[in-house]
Design an enzyme around this catalytic site. Structure first.
Site: not given
Lengths: 263, 263, 263, 263, 263, 263
Positions: F81, F116, F148, F178, F199
């Protein structure tokens, strides 16, 4: 410590005794590793508090108090040696870095370290380099592509190595290539590589490399970097000078714990 | 390496290429850490085999081949730096120890290390000290009772510290006490302690301590031990000389990997 | 607990319920392991507080409250069994040790344990032995040199084994040798070993060994040590009596958690 | 072993010596833990091979050879004590279990253990119980729902505890409830619970419980289970008898390593 | 993060800056994983506090604030991505589960997951399934006996597999058997198994299975379970419907961190 | 698996049975994770050998055999599994990546992933992205500087953020920033940043950004990337398109283990 713990302190020091002790520099240098020392004390006993009297990156004179720790005498004595080993080693790295940085002041060269670090302590040593005024190189093998002589040999030359590298590069994957000769440098510049590592070249050759490059690539010099040689290397006009000596052979900063008085 | 692995080798070197590479000393010294280097290669790739050409504890000249590794080029290049970092650091410790051992030849003094070791590497560094001709001190805080100045201060004197220590001692628990003055030495000898650590005493004082002790206890000298001072210390007649310098400040032995040829 | 956590408590007990519960001895004995129990509760839930009502090393009667824990009912029930398993096992070791210590009172013999401990729990069991009134033997294979029959066989005799051991001994490295016969004891004493382990000798033979030794070495007896036999062994005059039974076969002290009331 | 390794073997036994040694039972019992012993030897030195002469679950007489190990003398002596500690403890658990299983032969009761296991060794002890002829209870807190007296108290009674448990139960989530009285048993049976744990009931009461239940639930008895009492408990007709004694207080099986001869 | 830490935040954001940021849902769904997100923030910096604005198991609309975190800007930005990855993935699992649970409302079927989980995240995903309204299956291979087709093949049939399983079963060991055909179902019912897994049967066949079973066993259906098919499966009268899709293929719930303002 | 191991296989399958089983794709896609599956089998039992019938990066049709494993039936069923969970998830990521790569063929855009990823599986998922034809972004927070929106806000603007970043940059430290608007893009280009992340811009805006940049920086587009939208995004002329969907929401590739026959 061994699995049986600190048998001396347990035998000799009554359980309830509390003390206050100072961590004192016994030679001058640049501090790094206060966080590692603090973590050592609090892992041994969460009740120990380290009050820092200076900060990572500061210079200290011989005799200066770097930090004060208070709490259980048994716990402090148990943690003492490991905490000082961190602080002495990392401050040694910062101090060695600072020596190079000072020696190149007045030039535009910046000092960085290499991957010749102590197994298990790379991240802490990189931090110590920053505290000594150096800058950071890649942290691990996945931080950038650095093509060395052996890579070039297997890949069949500078050009084919660079082509292979570019095929898998993402937007922030830097590519640096190591060259031993000016011929290789020409080949690398023709292939438009962004960063070139000039390995073990004497200052005269470095100067030629800087002229030939004429701003088309960032240049890093390495090999034979000591406090005595670094100024001449910096004057050639290279952008970065990397040194393994600051991490693998820096002498520890001498520091000790002075057990001041009962509370 | 970082979690993404060695992106350079993966990009530049085809998966199937096999090579044979030599680990070469680039300065002379005493070897230690071949097992750690071998373990590094085989952890990265169980298919890599390191054939050693010398042994831990042997002297090597600059240029000597220390070992040969064969297998996947990608794997060898990925493991190279960490393996060399172990070998360079530990051989540096062995070489520094050997320098002290050589300097005391002709006396009965033996060289040992202290607990001023690199965090995470104590066991390996202790091994390197043995390889350099030194002997072992306690491995951790549970290996013996070592009563230092701060323990004496809290315990209320040499006698009460020793009494407390004896109360919990088993058949093989050694007890050593650190003294700074001849008065403390007298107190320790009166209390019939087996081992005395004479801390930071100049040779003249050490000589007096040896005379006063007259064989009633084993004597260890520490503090200010360098290749330059160690012979004079040994001539005082102390049994052991312990040095932190051989573990925390020994310069690494320079060594490199020469990628010889495809197989 | 398994990776799914304590599914009973999560199903049956509402999230917000807080309780106060007492850990109660259900038989008499000597306490050890309160710290391990406290650590278990706080690892499961840092919000749980264990207030101890006794201390490691104290005797408790059946029915005595050993500690009180307050906090989330779910967390307490989840941690309960493991905390009690530590406390029951370690108090069992302390109680067994105390039985031997009591049986030798009036003699000069001291009780210590061996390396016949439960895998993973050596340090905790050594602590429990101290709490029961015993003393500590070496903590691990690096704490002292203990030459056993098989070592002697391979080394080619008592004398050559001892010589080899002395070559690598530092200032605090104790050397003990195991002997099975009085002839071996003579050989060991002639070689001036500091500590001798007399293995599996009946009291009459032990008495002879004590006489022959006449203070020239520390003597430890082991083998066949039970609460019934230990007094006779102690009366022979040996310095230490070591027992594997107190760690590997001590019955657990029975204790339970009585869930007193909602807060 | 400590971080410095087995300093005795390293000092006394030359590196190249190979031996063959037998693990011998010094009392009779049921074997368990041969796999743990084998793993210990091969973790210390992958070159050591343990040839087993019996199997987990077999009975051995005193003096029987359980296994033979061959290889480096240093490695075998280094691993010996931990390997024997596993084998002695786990065979002790199997032997204790077997004593209970033998005592209930002729009845339909089966023996199982509880969660009163040694911290860190639960899985190995459960295996030893199976080897002694017992059966397995839940492995951890997530293996089944077991509602104990304290859960019932907080939940507000047998019925509400069972309802809460059923709300989150999947297809294979067993639910067992602990009862102290026949009144609670009635309540549990009325609520159609599948398994009931009868806690600390004397045989007479257990017999009544079996009659009242009349096959409507599986019954497990626990509390006061010893080799002397277990037969009477089994005769009451309960399905399972669970014992903490077989894991937390079983005396170790005595076994030793006889170093036979050089190879 | 890599061993060098978050070099962007360290470079760009001054050490002392504190902020307050909101975790906001960018699509609608059911929340799970707030504890994992909170643990991520506090592992990175124990000084960060996450105030939850909803609870695991609640539905949120797109735009809803799920939690607020306050503290060091560097720490929050360093932990942000991992915390959101936990929350997005686990809320995705809860949301997918909830979709199935909603689709079977009005029937008696309950939704559970399988062992088709993400390696390393099983316990968290099982929790998310509960939060979405599902129930729990066994947590690991030791939680119950589940006999699948391959087990039956090796064991030589349903009957012999069940007999073997019962021989080692304790009081709370559930036994479930997987069947592919009605003939196998009959065999399983004849052998009085408690739970039967009906694998990959279309609704018409499931309906027949339910009729044939007539309450003699608990029935679980699996295979081809999607939000579109699940209602028809539930209407057949099976007790449980298990889905791998809810753990291995659930799309993440979109959520982000909105950095609101300096404090 | 839980600490008790696979109780089904142990109960139902005799210890000596050996089998040969095939891992079969049950839908079409791109393979990744064969190494993780192989490692799972060999960690459970070093005697299991996985012979791969395809390679990471290859396309497979539904029904294709991906690998064959031979050895102990108990071991194979125990590992099955988890091995399939790795293979299914990672092949799902590779398949999703390949879908995007195929959709942008004919343009110069390359596909990469974001941070992510699934906690614990980042390195494996990055590898799967490469296998699907994507390229690599930074592996961790220390692999490059990525500024960012929130960094810009705290730093006080694009220019001051970039200046701070450059102060600590070494020779291979890439800097990416960004931007959300064309105004910010202008500011970034004026500050001579090497890489810009655009973005959440629609294709029309991206096209303007490409024109304004005119080769002065590398451009990466992110936000709203699906197999349906990615071609239009690629046609704008951006260099890289990054997608979180390929790692956090890719459905698993269905695959199973077909137990073929006894050996």
């Amino acid at each position: 410590m061994g699995q049986g713990g600190d048998i001396t302190s347990r035998a000799v020091i009554p359980a309830g005794v509390r003390i206050r002790a100072e961590i004192v520099a016994r030679s001058e240098g640049v501090v790094a590793g206060l966080h590692a020392a603090a973590a050592t004390f609090s892992l041994v006993d969460p009740g120990l508090v380290l009050d820092v009297a200076t900060t990572d990156g500061s210079s200290v004179a011989s005799g200066a108090v770097m930090a004060v720790v208070e709490g259980s005498a048994r716990s402090i004595l148990c943690a003492e040696r490991t905490a000082l080993n961190f602080l002495g080693h990392l401050s040694g790295v910062a101090t060695a870095t600072h020596a190079l940085v000072s020696a190149v002041s007045g030039t535009s060269a910046r000092i960085c370290c290499t991957r010749k670090t102590t197994p298990g302590l790379r991240a802490l040593e990189k931090h110590a380099v920053l505290m000594g005024g150096g800058v950071s190189h890649r942290y691990g093998l996945d931080g950038a592509i650095l093509i060395k002589d052996n890579h070039i040999a297997v890949a069949g030359g500078v050009r084919s190595a660079l082509e292979a590298a570019r095929r898998v590069s993402g937007p922030v994957t830097s590519i640096e290539i190591e060259v031993d000769t000016l011929d290789q440098l020409v080949e690398a510049l023709d292939a438009q590589v962004a960063v070139v590592l000039l390995d073990n070249m004497p200052p005269a050759l470095l100067r030629q490399a800087v002229e030939m490059t004429d701003g088309r690539a960032v240049l890093e010099a390495s090999g034979g970097v000591t406090p005595d040689t670094v100024h001449a290397i910096a004057q050639t006009g290279v952008d970065y000078i990397s040194s393994g000596w600051i991490t693998h052979s820096a002498p520890a900063l001498d520091c000790g714990l002075d057990f001041s008085r009962g509370l």
